[in-house]
Write an enzyme that holds these catalytic residues in place. Structure first.
Site, PDB file in Angstrom:
ATOM      1  N   GLU A  63       1.588  -3.083  32.234  1.00  0.00           N
ATOM      2  CA  GLU A  63       1.735  -4.538  32.372  1.00  0.00           C
ATOM      3  C   GLU A  63       3.088  -5.024  31.870  1.00  0.00           C
ATOM      4  O   GLU A  63       3.199  -6.051  31.208  1.00  0.00           O
ATOM      5  CB  GLU A  63       0.581  -5.283  31.699  1.00  0.00           C
ATOM      6  CG  GLU A  63      -0.680  -5.169  32.545  1.00  0.00           C
ATOM      7  CD  GLU A  63      -1.800  -6.080  32.148  1.00  0.00           C
ATOM      8  OE1 GLU A  63      -1.582  -7.290  32.031  1.00  0.00           O
ATOM      9  OE2 GLU A  63      -2.906  -5.561  31.956  1.00  0.00           O
ATOM     10  N   GLY A 112      -1.911  14.051   7.687  1.00  0.00           N
ATOM     11  CA  GLY A 112      -1.354  15.407   7.627  1.00  0.00           C
ATOM     12  C   GLY A 112      -1.773  16.214   8.855  1.00  0.00           C
ATOM     13  O   GLY A 112      -1.991  15.656   9.937  1.00  0.00           O
ATOM     14  N   GLY A 113      -1.922  17.532   8.670  1.00  0.00           N
ATOM     15  CA  GLY A 113      -2.249  18.429   9.791  1.00  0.00           C
ATOM     16  C   GLY A 113      -3.590  18.111  10.439  1.00  0.00           C
ATOM     17  O   GLY A 113      -3.780  18.340  11.639  1.00  0.00           O
ATOM     18  N   SER A 153       8.643  -1.623  37.499  1.00  0.00           N
ATOM     19  CA  SER A 153       9.128  -2.830  36.823  1.00  0.00           C
ATOM     20  C   SER A 153       9.598  -3.860  37.844  1.00  0.00           C
ATOM     21  O   SER A 153       9.416  -5.062  37.665  1.00  0.00           O
ATOM     22  CB  SER A 153      10.295  -2.473  35.891  1.00  0.00           C
ATOM     23  OG  SER A 153       9.872  -1.545  34.920  1.00  0.00           O
ATOM     24  N   ILE A 210      -0.315  10.166   7.446  1.00  0.00           N
ATOM     25  CA  ILE A 210      -1.187  10.141   6.257  1.00  0.00           C
ATOM     26  C   ILE A 210      -2.317  11.165   6.408  1.00  0.00           C
ATOM     27  O   ILE A 210      -2.799  11.720   5.423  1.00  0.00           O
ATOM     28  CB  ILE A 210      -1.717   8.703   6.026  1.00  0.00           C
ATOM     29  CG1 ILE A 210      -0.563   7.818   5.522  1.00  0.00           C
ATOM     30  CG2 ILE A 210      -2.901   8.687   5.063  1.00  0.00           C
ATOM     31  CD1 ILE A 210      -0.885   6.340   5.385  1.00  0.00           C
TER      32      ILE A 210
HETATM   33  C1  LIG Z   1      -2.490   4.512  32.791  1.00  0.00           C
HETATM   34  C2  LIG Z   1      -1.812   3.460  33.611  1.00  0.00           C
HETATM   35  C3  LIG Z   1      -2.564   2.422  34.149  1.00  0.00           C
HETATM   36  C4  LIG Z   1      -1.952   1.459  34.962  1.00  0.00           C
HETATM   37  N1  LIG Z   1      -2.731   0.489  35.572  1.00  0.00           N
HETATM   38  C5  LIG Z   1      -2.159  -0.301  36.526  1.00  0.00           C
HETATM   39  C6  LIG Z   1      -2.964  -1.171  37.325  1.00  0.00           C
HETATM   40  O1  LIG Z   1      -4.183  -1.277  37.152  1.00  0.00           O
HETATM   41  N2  LIG Z   1      -2.351  -1.908  38.290  1.00  0.00           N
HETATM   42  C7  LIG Z   1      -1.006  -1.826  38.529  1.00  0.00           C
HETATM   43  O2  LIG Z   1      -0.530  -2.498  39.436  1.00  0.00           O
HETATM   44  N3  LIG Z   1      -0.213  -1.030  37.763  1.00  0.00           N
HETATM   45  C8  LIG Z   1      -0.754  -0.251  36.792  1.00  0.00           C
HETATM   46  N4  LIG Z   1       0.038   0.587  36.040  1.00  0.00           N
HETATM   47  C9  LIG Z   1       1.482   0.629  36.295  1.00  0.00           C
HETATM   48  C10 LIG Z   1       2.350   0.073  35.174  1.00  0.00           C
HETATM   49  O3  LIG Z   1       2.245  -1.314  35.121  1.00  0.00           O
HETATM   50  C11 LIG Z   1       3.787   0.576  35.446  1.00  0.00           C
HETATM   51  O4  LIG Z   1       3.800   1.960  35.115  1.00  0.00           O
HETATM   52  C12 LIG Z   1       4.828  -0.182  34.667  1.00  0.00           C
HETATM   53  O5  LIG Z   1       4.953  -1.509  35.130  1.00  0.00           O
HETATM   54  C13 LIG Z   1       6.218   0.475  34.731  1.00  0.00           C
HETATM   55  O6  LIG Z   1       6.574   0.827  36.031  1.00  0.00           O
HETATM   56  P1  LIG Z   1       7.097   2.325  36.315  1.00  0.00           P
HETATM   57  O7  LIG Z   1       6.100   3.253  35.732  1.00  0.00           O
HETATM   58  O8  LIG Z   1       7.398   2.454  37.756  1.00  0.00           O
HETATM   59  O9  LIG Z   1       8.438   2.467  35.477  1.00  0.00           O
HETATM   60  P2  LIG Z   1       9.910   2.019  35.953  1.00  0.00           P
HETATM   61  O10 LIG Z   1       9.919   0.605  36.390  1.00  0.00           O
HETATM   62  O11 LIG Z   1      10.441   3.062  36.886  1.00  0.00           O
HETATM   63  O12 LIG Z   1      10.704   2.111  34.592  1.00  0.00           O
HETATM   64  C14 LIG Z   1      11.322   3.304  34.090  1.00  0.00           C
HETATM   65  C15 LIG Z   1      12.136   2.923  32.851  1.00  0.00           C
HETATM   66  O13 LIG Z   1      13.223   2.062  33.251  1.00  0.00           O
HETATM   67  C16 LIG Z   1      13.179   0.856  32.499  1.00  0.00           C
HETATM   68  N5  LIG Z   1      13.697  -0.247  33.322  1.00  0.00           N
HETATM   69  C17 LIG Z   1      13.338  -0.578  34.594  1.00  0.00           C
HETATM   70  N6  LIG Z   1      13.997  -1.677  34.980  1.00  0.00           N
HETATM   71  C18 LIG Z   1      14.791  -2.046  33.949  1.00  0.00           C
HETATM   72  C19 LIG Z   1      15.739  -3.113  33.746  1.00  0.00           C
HETATM   73  N7  LIG Z   1      15.983  -4.032  34.677  1.00  0.00           N
HETATM   74  N8  LIG Z   1      16.353  -3.180  32.548  1.00  0.00           N
HETATM   75  C20 LIG Z   1      16.120  -2.259  31.587  1.00  0.00           C
HETATM   76  N9  LIG Z   1      15.245  -1.237  31.723  1.00  0.00           N
HETATM   77  C21 LIG Z   1      14.592  -1.134  32.891  1.00  0.00           C
HETATM   78  C22 LIG Z   1      11.728   0.675  32.134  1.00  0.00           C
HETATM   79  O14 LIG Z   1      11.571  -0.206  31.040  1.00  0.00           O
HETATM   80  C23 LIG Z   1      11.317   2.111  31.833  1.00  0.00           C
HETATM   81  O15 LIG Z   1      11.708   2.452  30.535  1.00  0.00           O
HETATM   82  C24 LIG Z   1      -0.557   1.517  35.181  1.00  0.00           C
HETATM   83  C25 LIG Z   1       0.201   2.544  34.590  1.00  0.00           C
HETATM   84  C26 LIG Z   1      -0.406   3.527  33.845  1.00  0.00           C
HETATM   85  C27 LIG Z   1       0.434   4.643  33.310  1.00  0.00           C
END
Ligand SMILES: Cc1cc2nc3c(=O)[nH]c(=O)nc-3n(C[C@H](O)[C@H](O)[C@H](O)COP(=O)(O)OP(=O)(O)OC[C@H]3O[C@@H](n4cnc5c(N)ncnc54)[C@H](O)[C@@H]3O)c2cc1C
Length: 378
Positions: free
Chosen positions: A362, A338-339, A133, A336
């Site tokens: 994203e 079910g199993g 994030s 809806i």
């Molecule tokens: C299948 C998949 C495909 C992806 N494809 C791409 C891609 O092509 N390119 C790319 O760059 N990324 C990609 N991602 C990464 C994706 O964008 C990140 O997983 C996402 O942005 C969240 O980052 P994180 O997983 O590190 O979670 P974290 O940032 O560690 O978040 C953990 C939790 O803390 C919360 N949190 C964090 N900061 C705060 C805050 N300030 N206030 C409140 N809550 C907070 C979050 O909302 C979350 O619930 C992909 C992810 C997956 C799983």
């Protein structure tokens, strides 16, 4: 009065993509998911239909459509299968768009024809093990040495980076203290190491990789746009990308609703079709109502972008709303069923698993709320 009718062109996009998704994707979606197999054949057919570079102008090999057409296409693909939809959406909004928006004319001529035509795929590497994030906390470094950038660092969860037809990844990297820039790294560059596909809860037929850069050297001209503009650039990319993820949430909700509607017409309990129970009718009514509201939000965000007006708040709202809506609708639809809905043979079980990431990728739901709050002046 606003005109709520879609144009004939938009209706044609919907019809074309819906027919393709129902005829070509639906029959193989369960198998691709079960085998974790990337849909190469489908990508080739989508490329033939001009769906791999929809918003990229024709002069660079794209289809030159507006954002609304693209959103409708992503919606219709996700209605049937999310793995195929995210392959298209990540390639278009995250992989190709940075080169189109920020690349020099020479970079565009070099990369876009193959990408926008779908002969090759592109990825966007923003997320790192320690920077999710908080994407600005990137630790990957690129140092300018002897006319080239030498890159060291790691990215995680990157879509489309490791397929047989992946051409490049655009990554964010620190090019100085507090200075982030975007660099294009071609697949096959020495020191650019791509992991095996990651195993995941959903989107199992899509390509997700960990990337590592170990003294990886790319030419100086692989810098995208001015040095130090990487932070601003990725925020702009994410704003646009949110419209396509919102379209995925809408499409998944519609697909889950359609499955529930059909099942409620088949299944009999207590001597009657379950659709005759008011509890089921009310669920379907709630689902249809919320999907209708979501569609207005997604199309409005796309329309604002097409009008050249500010759209970031509306895109974040649409992404947040459709992420949470698709969660509710997938859950109700499975209920809806079910199993039977818990069984792999029933498509709803795949949609249920595929849904969760729409509240994370994203920008998580929390990050969308942060973006919206900022736009509200909070
Ligand atoms: C299948 C998949 C495909 C992806 N494809 C791409 C891609 O092509 N390119 C790319 O760059 N990324 C990609 N991602 C990464 C994706 O964008 C990140 O997983 C996402 O942005 C969240 O980052 P994180 O997983 O590190 O979670 P974290 O940032 O560690 O978040 C953990 C939790 O803390 C919360 N949190 C964090 N900061 C705060 C805050 N300030 N206030 C409140 N809550 C907070 C979050 O909302 C979350 O619930 C992909 C992810 C997956 C799983």
């Amino acid at each position: 009065m606003p005109d709520y009718d879609l144009s004939q062109e938009h209706e044609l996009v919907r019809r074309t993509v819906r027919e393709f998704a129902e005829a070509k994707i639906a029959p193989v979606a369960e198998e691709l998911d079960r085998e974790h197999r990337f849909p190469y054949e489908l990508v080739a057919e989508l490329a033939e239909l001009g769906l791999m570079g929809m918003p990229i102008p024709e002069e660079y090999g794209g289809a030159g459509t507006d954002t609304l057409s693209y959103a409708i296409a992503v919606e219709e693909l996700t209605r049937i299968d999310s793995s195929v939809a995210i392959t298209v959406a990540a390639h278009t909004s995250l992989g190709t768009m940075p080169i189109y928006l920020f690349g020099s004319e020479e970079q565009k001529r070099k990369w876009l024809p193959d990408l926008a035509s779908g002969r090759k795929l592109a990825a966007f590497g923003l997320t790192e093990p320690g920077a999710g994030s908080d994407a600005g906390a990137t630790r990957t470094r690129a140092e300018l040495r002897d006319g080239g950038w030498v890159i060291d660092g790691a990215k995680i969860f990157i879509t489309n980076a490791g397929t047989d037809i992946s051409a490049c990844v655009t990554i964010t990297a620190l090019t100085g203290d507090d200075e982030i820039s975007n660099l294009v790294v071609p697949n096959g560059t020495a020191g650019y190491v791509i992991s095996e596909p990651m195993r995941k809860l959903g989107w199992r037929a899509s390509d997700t990789r960990e990337l590592s850069f170990q003294g990886c050297r790319v030419p100086e001209e692989n810098l995208l746009g001015p040095r130090g503009q990487g932070f601003r650039q990725f925020l702009e990319i994410l704003d646009g990308g949110r419209i396509s993820v919102a379209a995925m949430g809408l499409g998944l909700a519609q697909g889950a609703y359609d499955l529930a509607y059909a099942y409620a017409h088949e299944r009999e309990q207590f001597g009657r079709k379950i659709r005759e129970f008011q509890a089921i009718q009310f669920r379907l009514a709630d689902m249809a109502t919320e999907i209708d509201a979501a569609r207005s939000m997604v199309y409005r965000a796309a329309w604002l972008k097409d009008e050249g007006r500010p759209f970031a708040k509306e895109a974040a709202m649409a992404k947040l709303y459709t992420g949470e809506l698709s969660h509710r609708v997938a859950n109700w639809s499975l209920q809806i069923h079910g199993g039977y809905g818990f069984m792999d043979e029933y498509a709803i079980s795949r949609l249920y698993r595929d849904q969760k990431i729409l509240e994370i990728g994203e920008g998580t739901n929390e990050v969308q709320r942060m973006v919206i709050a900022r736009h509200l002046g909070l």
